[in-house]
Design a protein around this motif. Sequence first.
Motif, PDB file in Angstrom:
ATOM      1  N   ALA A 129       9.618   6.712 -23.280  1.00 52.59           N
ATOM      2  CA  ALA A 129       8.765   5.661 -23.189  1.00 52.59           C
ATOM      3  C   ALA A 129       7.296   5.918 -22.424  1.00 52.59           C
ATOM      4  O   ALA A 129       7.522   6.661 -21.456  1.00 52.59           O
ATOM      5  N   ILE A 130       6.352   5.295 -22.786  1.00 54.56           N
ATOM      6  CA  ILE A 130       5.118   5.230 -21.899  1.00 54.56           C
ATOM      7  C   ILE A 130       4.694   3.804 -21.415  1.00 54.56           C
ATOM      8  O   ILE A 130       3.816   3.171 -22.181  1.00 54.56           O
ATOM      9  N   PRO A 131       5.270   3.367 -20.514  1.00 55.93           N
ATOM     10  CA  PRO A 131       5.057   2.028 -20.050  1.00 55.93           C
ATOM     11  C   PRO A 131       3.454   1.887 -19.630  1.00 55.93           C
ATOM     12  O   PRO A 131       2.851   2.989 -19.187  1.00 55.93           O
ATOM     13  N   ASP A 132       2.947   0.834 -19.734  1.00 54.75           N
ATOM     14  CA  ASP A 132       1.716   0.427 -19.253  1.00 54.75           C
ATOM     15  C   ASP A 132       1.318   0.722 -17.659  1.00 54.75           C
ATOM     16  O   ASP A 132       0.392   1.483 -17.357  1.00 54.75           O
ATOM     17  N   GLY A 133       2.667   0.429 -16.989  1.00 54.89           N
ATOM     18  CA  GLY A 133       2.598   0.874 -15.472  1.00 54.89           C
ATOM     19  C   GLY A 133       3.734   1.141 -15.031  1.00 54.89           C
ATOM     20  O   GLY A 133       4.886   0.748 -15.611  1.00 54.89           O
ATOM     21  N   ALA A 134       3.884   2.113 -13.926  1.00 59.21           N
ATOM     22  CA  ALA A 134       5.280   2.412 -13.344  1.00 59.21           C
ATOM     23  C   ALA A 134       5.031   2.286 -11.810  1.00 59.21           C
ATOM     24  O   ALA A 134       4.195   3.037 -11.257  1.00 59.21           O
TER      25      ALA A 134
ATOM     26  N   PRO B 117       0.683  -1.052   0.031  1.00 55.56           N
ATOM     27  CA  PRO B 117       0.102   0.163  -0.199  1.00 55.56           C
ATOM     28  C   PRO B 117       0.745   1.254   0.012  1.00 55.56           C
ATOM     29  O   PRO B 117       0.351   2.440  -0.314  1.00 55.56           O
ATOM     30  N   ASP B 118       2.190   1.176   0.363  1.00 59.29           N
ATOM     31  CA  ASP B 118       2.767   2.278  -0.050  1.00 59.29           C
ATOM     32  C   ASP B 118       3.325   2.679  -1.104  1.00 59.29           C
ATOM     33  O   ASP B 118       4.276   3.739  -1.442  1.00 59.29           O
ATOM     34  N   LEU B 119       2.949   1.702  -2.244  1.00 61.68           N
ATOM     35  CA  LEU B 119       3.396   2.068  -3.682  1.00 61.68           C
ATOM     36  C   LEU B 119       2.297   2.388  -4.383  1.00 61.68           C
ATOM     37  O   LEU B 119       1.177   1.957  -4.048  1.00 61.68           O
ATOM     38  N   TRP B 120       2.266   2.906  -5.635  1.00 60.94           N
ATOM     39  CA  TRP B 120       1.160   3.171  -6.528  1.00 60.94           C
ATOM     40  C   TRP B 120       1.474   2.793  -7.654  1.00 60.94           C
ATOM     41  O   TRP B 120       2.736   2.838  -8.313  1.00 60.94           O
ATOM     42  N   LEU B 121       0.792   2.175  -8.595  1.00 54.64           N
ATOM     43  CA  LEU B 121       1.106   1.697  -9.909  1.00 54.64           C
ATOM     44  C   LEU B 121       0.417   2.699 -10.731  1.00 54.64           C
ATOM     45  O   LEU B 121      -0.755   2.967 -11.239  1.00 54.64           O
ATOM     46  N   TYR B 122       1.387   3.596 -11.376  1.00 56.43           N
ATOM     47  CA  TYR B 122       0.977   4.787 -12.315  1.00 56.43           C
ATOM     48  C   TYR B 122       0.757   4.122 -13.742  1.00 56.43           C
ATOM     49  O   TYR B 122       1.640   3.624 -14.187  1.00 56.43           O
ATOM     50  N   GLY B 123      -0.559   4.597 -14.339  1.00 49.58           N
ATOM     51  CA  GLY B 123      -0.723   4.036 -15.587  1.00 49.58           C
ATOM     52  C   GLY B 123      -0.130   4.995 -16.441  1.00 49.58           C
ATOM     53  O   GLY B 123      -0.397   6.515 -16.410  1.00 49.58           O
ATOM     54  N   GLU B 124       0.509   4.652 -17.863  1.00 50.42           N
ATOM     55  CA  GLU B 124       0.823   5.480 -18.918  1.00 50.42           C
ATOM     56  C   GLU B 124       1.620   6.622 -18.480  1.00 50.42           C
ATOM     57  O   GLU B 124       1.395   7.860 -18.968  1.00 50.42           O
TER      58      GLU B 124
ATOM     59  N   LEU C  19      10.294   1.483  -9.220  1.00 46.19           N
ATOM     60  CA  LEU C  19      10.755   0.098  -8.859  1.00 46.19           C
ATOM     61  C   LEU C  19      10.437  -0.913  -9.820  1.00 46.19           C
ATOM     62  O   LEU C  19      11.233  -1.827  -9.955  1.00 46.19           O
ATOM     63  N   MET C  20       9.376  -0.679 -10.489  1.00 42.84           N
ATOM     64  CA  MET C  20       9.239  -1.455 -11.610  1.00 42.84           C
ATOM     65  C   MET C  20       8.344  -0.846 -12.728  1.00 42.84           C
ATOM     66  O   MET C  20       7.543   0.004 -12.331  1.00 42.84           O
ATOM     67  N   LEU C  21       8.697  -1.316 -14.316  1.00 43.14           N
ATOM     68  CA  LEU C  21       7.811  -1.042 -15.161  1.00 43.14           C
ATOM     69  C   LEU C  21       7.037  -2.062 -15.716  1.00 43.14           C
ATOM     70  O   LEU C  21       7.553  -3.133 -15.600  1.00 43.14           O
ATOM     71  N   VAL C  22       5.737  -1.787 -16.241  1.00 42.54           N
ATOM     72  CA  VAL C  22       5.165  -2.922 -16.533  1.00 42.54           C
ATOM     73  C   VAL C  22       4.560  -2.828 -18.021  1.00 42.54           C
ATOM     74  O   VAL C  22       4.174  -1.778 -18.299  1.00 42.54           O
ATOM     75  N   GLU C  23       4.516  -3.957 -18.822  1.00 35.75           N
ATOM     76  CA  GLU C  23       4.004  -3.646 -20.089  1.00 35.75           C
ATOM     77  C   GLU C  23       3.064  -5.089 -20.315  1.00 35.75           C
ATOM     78  O   GLU C  23       3.430  -6.060 -19.855  1.00 35.75           O
ATOM     79  N   VAL C  24       2.020  -4.686 -21.088  1.00 31.20           N
ATOM     80  CA  VAL C  24       1.123  -5.718 -21.195  1.00 31.20           C
ATOM     81  C   VAL C  24       0.862  -5.765 -22.770  1.00 31.20           C
ATOM     82  O   VAL C  24       0.760  -4.889 -23.411  1.00 31.20           O
ATOM     83  N   THR C  25       1.164  -6.900 -23.432  1.00 29.33           N
ATOM     84  CA  THR C  25       1.347  -6.987 -24.732  1.00 29.33           C
ATOM     85  C   THR C  25       0.101  -6.438 -25.444  1.00 29.33           C
ATOM     86  O   THR C  25      -0.905  -7.010 -24.990  1.00 29.33           O
ATOM     87  N   SER C  26       0.063  -5.889 -26.433  1.00 30.97           N
ATOM     88  CA  SER C  26      -0.992  -5.437 -27.389  1.00 30.97           C
ATOM     89  C   SER C  26      -1.047  -6.441 -28.583  1.00 30.97           C
ATOM     90  O   SER C  26      -0.303  -6.971 -28.978  1.00 30.97           O
TER      91      SER C  26
END
Length: 192
Positions: free
Chosen positions: A82-87, A62-69, A107-114
């Motif tokens: 870059a514009i990752p799907d999540g940061a 809960p101390d982190l947030w997944l920021y979109g794009e 801490l982490m970048l996220v991509e979901v394949t298109s």
Amino acid sequence: MTASTPDRPRILVEEFEELARTEPETVRLEFINGKIEVKPVPDGDHDEVIRWLQRQCMQHRPDLWLYGERRLKVASYRKGRAIPDGALAPDEHFVGRAEWSDPDGVLMLVEVTSRDSDTNQRDRVDKPIAYAEAGIPVYLLIDRDHHTVTVHCEPEGGRYRSLTTRPYGTTIEIPDPVGITLETERLKHYGG
């Protein structure tokens, strides 16, 4: 500084940023490894995968947030954008930051394949290199084509030294500094 490829003209990073500000609503533009990449706007299943991951992150960290794009500078020597799907970053990490932010503290970048012809090169080849070069501790790839989740970690020398891939429906560990375990059964419900 300019970037070019053999079959493309040189473009300044400032020119790219201006172009990205006026991109059409149907695509997202990125500047990876010196070339402009066109990424389609996510479909509903793509959005549901991100929503699912956001919930997992909130429950475990809960101390982190997944920021979109979130728009990020990903390769300092190439001035990549870059514009990752999540940061994934600490809550309120981007307060006061510019439109294109340095990735320090992410801490982490996220991509979901298109569902497009360039996803292999963009998400499986170019972005892992760019994210490792930027020092992002973890790159999480949710691959809807292969029904897998891959954790890239331990960036060193422009590459991730460790990759772990698991099929949907299994458990996968995301190491520190993220430090969560994902149960991926739910991913089977989001269009492949």
